[in-house]
Design an enzyme around this catalytic site. Sequence first.
Site, mmCIF file in Angstrom:
data_model
loop_
_atom_site.group_PDB
_atom_site.id
_atom_site.type_symbol
_atom_site.label_atom_id
_atom_site.label_comp_id
_atom_site.label_asym_id
_atom_site.label_seq_id
_atom_site.Cartn_x
_atom_site.Cartn_y
_atom_site.Cartn_z
ATOM 1 N N HIS A 142 0.845 -1.197 0.000
ATOM 2 C CA HIS A 142 0.000 0.000 0.000
ATOM 3 C C HIS A 142 0.884 1.253 0.000
ATOM 4 O O HIS A 142 0.659 2.182 -0.773
ATOM 5 C CB HIS A 142 -0.905 0.030 1.227
ATOM 6 C CG HIS A 142 -2.188 -0.717 1.061
ATOM 7 N ND1 HIS A 142 -2.234 -2.082 0.998
ATOM 8 C CD2 HIS A 142 -3.476 -0.286 0.966
ATOM 9 C CE1 HIS A 142 -3.494 -2.473 0.863
ATOM 10 N NE2 HIS A 142 -4.267 -1.406 0.838
ATOM 11 N N HIS A 148 0.347 -3.298 9.187
ATOM 12 C CA HIS A 148 1.792 -3.232 8.978
ATOM 13 C C HIS A 148 2.473 -2.593 10.171
ATOM 14 O O HIS A 148 1.898 -1.764 10.869
ATOM 15 C CB HIS A 148 2.126 -2.427 7.716
ATOM 16 C CG HIS A 148 1.834 -3.153 6.438
ATOM 17 N ND1 HIS A 148 2.610 -4.183 5.985
ATOM 18 C CD2 HIS A 148 0.844 -2.988 5.529
ATOM 19 C CE1 HIS A 148 2.123 -4.623 4.833
ATOM 20 N NE2 HIS A 148 1.047 -3.926 4.555
#
Length: 401
Positions: free
Chosen positions: A170, A217
């Site tokens: 991302h 993350h």
Amino acid sequence: MRRLIAHLHSSELVARFQRACGLYPATATEKNSVCKPPLLNGQTGVVNRHRSEEGSVRLNGGTRQQDSNSNYTCSNNDAAVHYVVRNRAVHLLFVVSAALGSEAFYISFLPCLHWNLDPFLCRRLVNMWAVVMYIGQVLKDVLKLPRPLAPPVVKLEKRVDAEYGLPSTHAMAATAISFTLLLSAPERLQFQWEVGVLLAVLLSVLVCLSRLYTGMHSALDVICGVLITAAILAASYPLWAWFDEVQLQWWGSPALALVLPALLCYSYPELDHYSPTRGDTTIIMGAASGCWLGYWLNQRLGRTFEPERPLPVTLPALTPATLTRGALRFGLGLLVLLATRQIVRRASLALVCRCHGASPSDRDARCRKAIEVPYKFITYAAIGLLNTTLLNRLFLLLGLL
């Protein structure tokens, strides 16, 4: 250095960021109120519960099992995922920002850029998006570093939980798209450079922070994603103009457009378990392959739909008529692409499954490399080809261009 890396990769750092932003795991009392609808309280905020599609549950606490990706799955089918939102504005900001870094956003944003602004910019962005995403996805499955653990982290997404963590694709996609557009636009459009830099940095930072907020993350994943993307952009930037010539003018470009992305998909690293990364990578490479072929065809047919005025051109005025035509192009274009996806997906899946003696309704069969790669590649290559060659001609025929 080891201590710094361990700190940046720790789940506790992600959890502290979530708490600072107002995202908390629900208390035992809130977890026990599973039969009640989400409640808003001045002190505790909104209690949310998520249940997976198959009825299995992911839980921030309780009885759980750990998969090979160091992610926890709950073994109690009566439980549900609980988290408390104490700052709804920040929550909305980061949920929207996370969507801005998703494949679904780029697969709608990039065609919109092609239809409404400049196919040249769309081509540049698709090229870098494919390169960056392939490298990022491969690194994930080669390094095999786990995502943050829950608890202490609250995880807001489920699908990507089956993937490994480092680097954050991302963050890579948002950085690549933002700064490729920033570096390519000055030769095509007149705009204030400082505003462009601000928007590129803002989008990249919001998407990066959203990966921490959603618990997907660690800080190390995000930082590595940005640094890897910066290195790719710096190394490839001097070659962009040369690759434009190869992509549009070389006689062997169509074969390269089909063969190279397909080979990269088939050579994707094998895992000891199924992960959606290979399928997602195939989707991106297929779309890039179809766009590459489509841009080459447009060049050969003598109609690229790029601005014909002396470059750089001024941005079009946002009049009601311009906005209406743009919205109609976007809506009609997405409908055509979605219809194409459904038709080609069904046909290609049936054909590939028939060649391998499998049923299209067999979910395990669809996860096999010999079936997943070709049917997804064909589907999204068709979408990319249709987007770049036929849709602008349709808009022209309908008076929308």
